[in-house]
Design an enzyme around this catalytic site. Structure first.
Site, PDB file in Angstrom:
ATOM      1  N   SER A   1       0.843  -1.200   0.000  1.00 14.81           N
ATOM      2  CA  SER A   1       0.000   0.000   0.000  1.00 14.81           C
ATOM      3  C   SER A   1       0.871   1.240   0.000  1.00 14.81           C
ATOM      4  O   SER A   1       1.973   1.246   0.550  1.00 14.81           O
ATOM      5  CB  SER A   1      -0.888   0.030   1.248  1.00 14.81           C
ATOM      6  OG  SER A   1      -0.109   0.292   2.395  1.00 14.81           O
ATOM      7  N   ASP A   2       0.371   2.297  -0.622  1.00 14.90           N
ATOM      8  CA  ASP A   2       1.004   3.584  -0.379  1.00 14.90           C
ATOM      9  C   ASP A   2       0.805   3.880   1.110  1.00 14.90           C
ATOM     10  O   ASP A   2      -0.057   3.283   1.764  1.00 14.90           O
ATOM     11  CB  ASP A   2       0.402   4.682  -1.268  1.00 14.90           C
ATOM     12  CG  ASP A   2       1.355   5.865  -1.423  1.00 14.90           C
ATOM     13  OD1 ASP A   2       2.287   6.015  -0.593  1.00 14.90           O
ATOM     14  OD2 ASP A   2       1.181   6.654  -2.364  1.00 14.90           O
ATOM     15  N   TRP A   3       1.597   4.798   1.639  1.00 14.17           N
ATOM     16  CA  TRP A   3       1.616   5.017   3.088  1.00 14.17           C
ATOM     17  C   TRP A   3       0.266   5.508   3.599  1.00 14.17           C
ATOM     18  O   TRP A   3      -0.139   6.640   3.361  1.00 14.17           O
ATOM     19  CB  TRP A   3       2.755   5.993   3.424  1.00 14.17           C
ATOM     20  CG  TRP A   3       4.013   5.292   3.813  1.00 14.17           C
ATOM     21  CD1 TRP A   3       4.739   5.530   4.962  1.00 14.17           C
ATOM     22  CD2 TRP A   3       4.703   4.232   3.137  1.00 14.17           C
ATOM     23  NE1 TRP A   3       5.820   4.664   5.024  1.00 14.17           N
ATOM     24  CE2 TRP A   3       5.819   3.870   3.935  1.00 14.17           C
ATOM     25  CE3 TRP A   3       4.486   3.517   1.964  1.00 14.17           C
ATOM     26  CZ2 TRP A   3       6.707   2.847   3.575  1.00 14.17           C
ATOM     27  CZ3 TRP A   3       5.371   2.502   1.601  1.00 14.17           C
ATOM     28  CH2 TRP A   3       6.443   2.182   2.397  1.00 14.17           C
TER      29      TRP A   3
ATOM     30  N   GLY B   1      -2.515   4.072   2.596  1.00  8.57           N
ATOM     31  CA  GLY B   1      -3.478   3.847   1.518  1.00  8.57           C
ATOM     32  C   GLY B   1      -4.413   2.674   1.769  1.00  8.57           C
ATOM     33  O   GLY B   1      -5.314   2.424   0.965  1.00  8.57           O
TER      34      GLY B   1
END
Ligand SMILES: *[C@@H]1O[C@H](CO)[C@@H](O)[C@H](O)[C@H]1NC(C)=O
Ligand SMILES: *[C@@H]1O[C@H](CO)[C@@H](O)[C@H](O)[C@H]1NC(C)=O
Ligand SMILES: *[C@@H]1O[C@H](CO)[C@@H](O)[C@H](O)[C@H]1NC(C)=O
Ligand SMILES: *[C@@H]1O[C@H](CO)[C@@H](O)[C@H](O)[C@H]1NC(C)=O
Ligand SMILES: *[C@@H]1O[C@H](CO)[C@@H](O)[C@H](O)[C@H]1NC(C)=O
Ligand SMILES: *[C@@H]1O[C@H](CO)[C@@H](O)[C@H](O)[C@H]1NC(C)=O
Ligand SMILES: *[C@@H]1O[C@H](CO)[C@@H](O)[C@H](O)[C@H]1NC(C)=O
Ligand SMILES: *[C@@H]1O[C@H](CO)[C@@H](O)[C@H](O)[C@H]1NC(C)=O
Ligand SMILES: *[C@@H]1O[C@H](CO)[C@@H](O)[C@H](O)[C@H]1NC(C)=O
Ligand SMILES: *[C@@H]1O[C@H](CO)[C@@H](O)[C@H](O)[C@H]1NC(C)=O
Ligand SMILES: *[C@@H]1O[C@H](CO)[C@@H](O)[C@H](O)[C@H]1NC(C)=O
Ligand SMILES: CC(=O)N[C@H]1CO[C@H](CO)[C@@H](O)[C@@H]1O
Length: 840
Positions: free
Chosen positions: A272-274, A276
């Site tokens: 995941s993006d941070w 996300g």
């Protein structure tokens, strides 16, 4: 099986629909796709990596498996992100670090040219070497995963804040660049994480916006470079913050499972993006494999959507073992694919302090040790950075042979953008300022500069050698002084810029995305002042993307314009090499320069009163030059444009059809979903051992209570997600990058390129195809090469045209099809300088 069939019917109905985004219609949704495909190995090292991952994961307990999927929390450990570890097997936590231009948050590293500058070289070999050098630096600090390269945003919106991180808005160029970067980085022994998947095309509302897109555009534009990254063997893909058709990217079954893992055959892991991730079960079942930084949900007892919450979900059977095992196998397969088992060294730095001695666990300020070993990882990368910096410069205008400079009598350097930042090149955190010369955008795609050679410093050095009278005007705001210096000099070089960055911070009213496409800090007035008095005015632009400079292009006293992009630490040296002719420019613009902001036909969505702003990609694949061409809008400088100090001519276009037989859609079935080792379903064994001392605030895999609910009886339990029977292979799928048939070479197109000028130079001949049909772009880029030629020399250049290159996405067949419309191949020097053509 039955559930699966139902799901497929549902999916087919939806994807065949004509997209209509009119306000009265219900909001677009993504088809649901289950089960999430399990990895199965593949060519180019995946099979061997998969075998080793399989053996490793078979040894793990449930808690250990969960540990590898979950970040231990923001700033909990040394890196931008860290997973848990497996102390029992002596397996340390995995270290993930920003970012695409160099190692963020450390020292004694290099600051490379940004992605947009790398793309501007149009040089496969330089882009590969950049990837290798980046990989080597990350490897030697002990990093397992480099959070880059970037092909999302692709660059739909010319004002998009993070466009500069990637390789420009053409999917073919971006695809070549991302593949070379991935091969370089992973060849050095570090996992690349290509990002952001997908349609994160602007910074405004990035955490909640829904990018709504039709199936054809998705395939032909935004998914295209990701396919190249997957084909190149990328070990990780980062899902983005935004929603796609109203479902978050990190829990969108259709984009993660159907498009990425099934159709593109991605064998690595999705991180995941941070921040996300927004759910425990939905994200897991959709195909998310690792969450970062791990701490997500503040009101859960676990402080995370995963960690203990994932253990609980596995024990309650909300998540089947096949999915959990697949998550860990994917992580470990990527690990073995790039040979982390032999290339890993200890983590040598802390992202959170510059002190040598300090807490390993920054968030809790515990574990004091030597955190920063100050390992110097720069090697000789400065030379490569200088070379890329020079070869990425695009010479946009050169009147009367103004360039290269030949020992000018007197030279005035004018503008803040030529100068050193008085506070030092790193004085603004994450480069969130625009002081001194611009060599990097702002945000997470930054690294500390080891040093930054400003243009003024480098040019002054050359001027001294040449005994040129040198003057330097350091401000943009005293036009009288600028005019005086310019009028007194035989040559005046004006420096101007335009910046952008990541939208967690606003700079001068620019919320990541640029609020306008003009020059910053009075750049236009500065150019006008200098050019009003000096008939040999040279303009140098450092910018994240296109700026509006038609008035500069047409100004009779502006004899030369150079776009120097975001060149990194060697900025001044790179520029001087081009200004003085040591390097003959080969850069070609990786985007179109319009005359007015409206010319692109895209506006950043900046105002919205709904929690999920809707951004409809109604323009389809008509972005950048495809839009300018179709609407017949004349740009200042087109995509692919760039001059040289010599000239090139093209002759003898030939087309050779290859005898490769017809395209065969992939078919058959996968193996059934495998599991590795057992799962101990006794919840009491998943409690934290009494003697264990937690690091405060860290995320762990243990559960808090043995009271585990049984989710499987609920009426909305997604049985299809738990199906582990053999699944049909999609026609366009079957291998990493998609059906290998797509990459069969159908035509080889050859052309003779001649250096028709007086000096050696490098040309970038470009192949464009017209795919025909009423709703297609006039031409699309489908080949390019980098050819070094002595004066008068001729070389034959060959372009391979694959089945994929000639195809359009057929939404009904859900496959690539060569349409019956006539196909024409063009070879030329830019997207609008198409000199030769042939029918295919
Ligand atoms: C988004 O919705 C459109 C319209 O319903 C559909 O054609 C398209 O396939 C969907 N794409 C994704 C990625 O969900
Ligand atoms: C999970 O990782 C943490 C942090 O590295 C470690 O302290 C813990 O022992 C690991 N748990 C298991 C069960 O291996
Ligand atoms: C947090 O708690 C609130 C109130 O109990 C609940 O409605 C919400 O769903 C919880 N959020 C998550 C992500 O669990
Ligand atoms: C470390 O030093 C760099 C360079 O001076 C600075 O930009 C950065 O903010 C510092 N980091 C920390 C955590 O203090
Ligand atoms: C860690 O080191 C810092 C700085 O030397 C000191 O202030 C702090 O008290 C130490 N913490 C522990 C837990 O020893
Ligand atoms: C103009 O050049 C002369 C030397 O040729 C120098 O003495 C003078 O200071 C310069 N004036 C300005 C305004 O730069
Ligand atoms: C565009 O934005 C830049 C950066 O904020 C600013 O310096 C410039 O003045 C703006 N241009 C116009 C025409 O307002
Ligand atoms: C070009 O420079 C000359 C000075 O050499 C000046 O007289 C003229 O006005 C300038 N032209 C323009 C269009 O500014
Ligand atoms: C957005 O809203 C603000 C405040 O209401 C307004 O000033 C601005 O003009 C709007 N911008 C656009 C592009 O509509
Ligand atoms: C290639 O072009 C050159 C120059 O135009 C011409 O002399 C030559 O005959 C051509 N060769 C072929 C094979 O057509
Ligand atoms: C073109 O295809 C040939 C084989 O058909 C291959 O050897 C060559 O490397 C390819 N060139 C490029 C640039 O992909
Ligand atoms: C490149 C380098 O020097 N890496 C070192 C990082 O630190 C560990 C010890 O903590 C060494 O083993 C590595 O060689």
């Amino acid at each position: 099986m039955h559930m699966r069939q139902l799901v497929l019917v549902f999916a087919t109905l939806l994807v065949g629909d004509v997209v209509s985004f009119s306000g009265a219609d219900p909001l677009p949704t993504s088809p649901v796709f289950y089960p999430s495909p399990w990895s199965a190995g593949g060519p180019d090292g995946w099979d061997a990596a998969y075998q080793r991952a399989h053996e490793f994961v078979s040894k793990l307990t449930l808690l250990e498996k969960v540990n590898l999927t979950t970040g231990t929390g923001n700033q909990a450990n040394l890196c931008t992100g860290n997973t848990g570890s497996i102390p029992r097997l002596g397996f340390r936590e995995l270290c993930l670090q920003d970012g695409p231009v160099g190692i963020r948050y450390t020292d004694l590293n290099s600051a490379f040219p940004a992605g947009i500058s790398a793309a501007a070289t149009w040089s496969r070999s330089l882009i590969r070497r950049r990837g290798e050098a980046l990989g080597a630096e990350f490897r030697d600090k002990g990093i397992d995963v480099l959070l880059g390269p970037v092909v999302g945003p692709l660059g739909r919106d010319p004002a998009g804040g993070r466009n500069f991180e990637g390789f420009g808005p053409d999917p073919y160029l971006a695809g070549v660049a991302v593949a070379e970067t991935v091969k370089g980085t992973q060849g050095a022994g570090v996992i690349a994480s290509v990002k952001h998947f997908i349609l994160n095309e602007q910074e405004h509302f990035r955490g909640g916006i829904s990018s709504n897109i039709d199936d054809k555009t998705m395939h032909e534009l935004y998914l295209w470079p990701f396919a190249d990254a997957v084909r190149a063997g990328v070990g990780s893909v980062m899902c983005s913050y935004n929603k796609i058709n109203n479902t978050y990217a990190c829990e969108n079954t259709y984009v993660l499972s159907h498009l990425l893992k099934d159709e593109l055959g991605f064998q690595g892991f999705v991180v995941s993006d941070w921040g996300g991730q927004h759910s425990t079960e939905a994200s897991t079942l959709a195909g998310l494999d690792m969450t970062m930084p791990g701490d997500g949900v503040r009101n859960s007892t676990y402080g995370s959507y995963w960690g203990g919450a994932l253990t609980e979900a596995a024990l309650s059977l909300a998540i089947a073992q096949v999915r959990l095992d697949d998550m860990v196998v994917r992580i470990m397969a990527a690990f073995y694919k790039v040979e982390r088992d032999t290339k890993q060294v200890d983590i040598n730095y802390s992202s959170w302090t510059n002190e040598t001695f300090g807490p390993q666990y920054w968030h809790s300020k515990t574990g004091n040790t030597t955190v920063n070993k100050h390992v110097n990882v720069q090697a000789d990368h400065a030379e490569l950075i200088r070379e890329i910096g020079a070869k990425s410069i695009v010479l946009l205008k050169n009147k009367n042979g103004a360039l290269p400079l030949r020992r000018p009598i007197s030279l005035a350097i004018i503008g803040e953008d030529a100068q050193d930042n008085p506070g030092g090149p790193n004085s603004c955190v994450d480069r969130i300022c625009n002081v001194g010369t611009l060599a990097m955008g702002w945000g997470s795609a930054t690294a500390e500069f080891p040093y930054l050679i400003s243009p003024a410093t480098a040019i002054e050095k050359q001027a001294r050698i040449d005994r040129t009278l040198f003057s330097n005007v350091r401000t943009n705001w005293d036009l009288g002084v600028a005019r005086a210096a310019a009028s007194n000099s035989s040559t005046a070089i004006v420096f101007v810029n335009a910046n952008s960055g990541e939208g967690y911070q606003t700079l001068d009213g620019n919320f990541g995305d640029r609020k306008n496409l003009t020059l910053w800090n009075g750049g236009d007035e500065l150019i006008a002042a200098v050019a009003s008095v000096n008939p040999n005015t040279i303009v140098v632009i450092h910018s994240v993307g296109p700026v509006l400079i038609d008035h500069v292009k047409t100004h009779p006293n502006v004899t030369a314009i150079l776009w120097a992009g975001l060149p990194g630490q060697e900025s001044g040296n790179s520029l001087t090499d081009v200004l003085y002719g040591k390097v003959n420019p080969q850069g070609r613009s990786p985007f179109t320069w319009g005359k007015a902001a409206e010319d692109w036909g895209i506006a950043t969505l900046v105002n919205s009163s709904t929690p999920t702003p809707q951004q409809d990609f109604t323009e389809g694949s008509f972005i950048d030059y495809r839009h300018f061409d179709s609407k017949d809008i004349e740009p200042s400088f087109e995509f692919g444009y760039g001059l040289s100090y010599t000239g090139f001519s093209y002759t003898n276009l030939t087309v050779k059809k290859q005898d490769v037989g017809p395209y065969v859609p992939a078919s058959g079935f996968t193996a059934a979903g495998p599991t590795f080792g057992g799962i101990d379903y006794d919840a009491a064994h998943a409690l934290q051992p009494e003697e264990f001392q937690k690091v405060p605030g860290m995320i762990y895999p243990w559960i808090d209570s043995t009271d585990i609910p049984d989710d499987t009886g609920s009426p909305d339990f997604p049985y299809a997600a738990h199906n582990r029977s053999a699944q049909p292979i999609l026609p366009a799928g079957g291998a990493p990058g998609g059906n290998p048939e797509l990459y069969k070479v159908i035509y080889i197109i050859e052309v003779d390129v001649t250096n028709s000028g007086e000096v050696p130079g490098t040309d970038i001949p470009q192949l464009y195809l017209s795919l025909g049909g009423p709703n297609e772009p006039k031409v699309v880029l489908r080949g390019f090469d980098e050819v070094e030629l002595d004066a008068g020399e001729t070389k034959t250049v060959a372009f391979n045209v694959t089945y994929r290159d000639l195809s359009n996405w057929d939404t009904e067949a859900q496959d690539w099809k060569v349409t019956s419309y006539p196909k024409i191949a063009y070879v030329g020097a830019s997207s609008r300088d198409l000199r030769l053509h042939a029918s295919l």
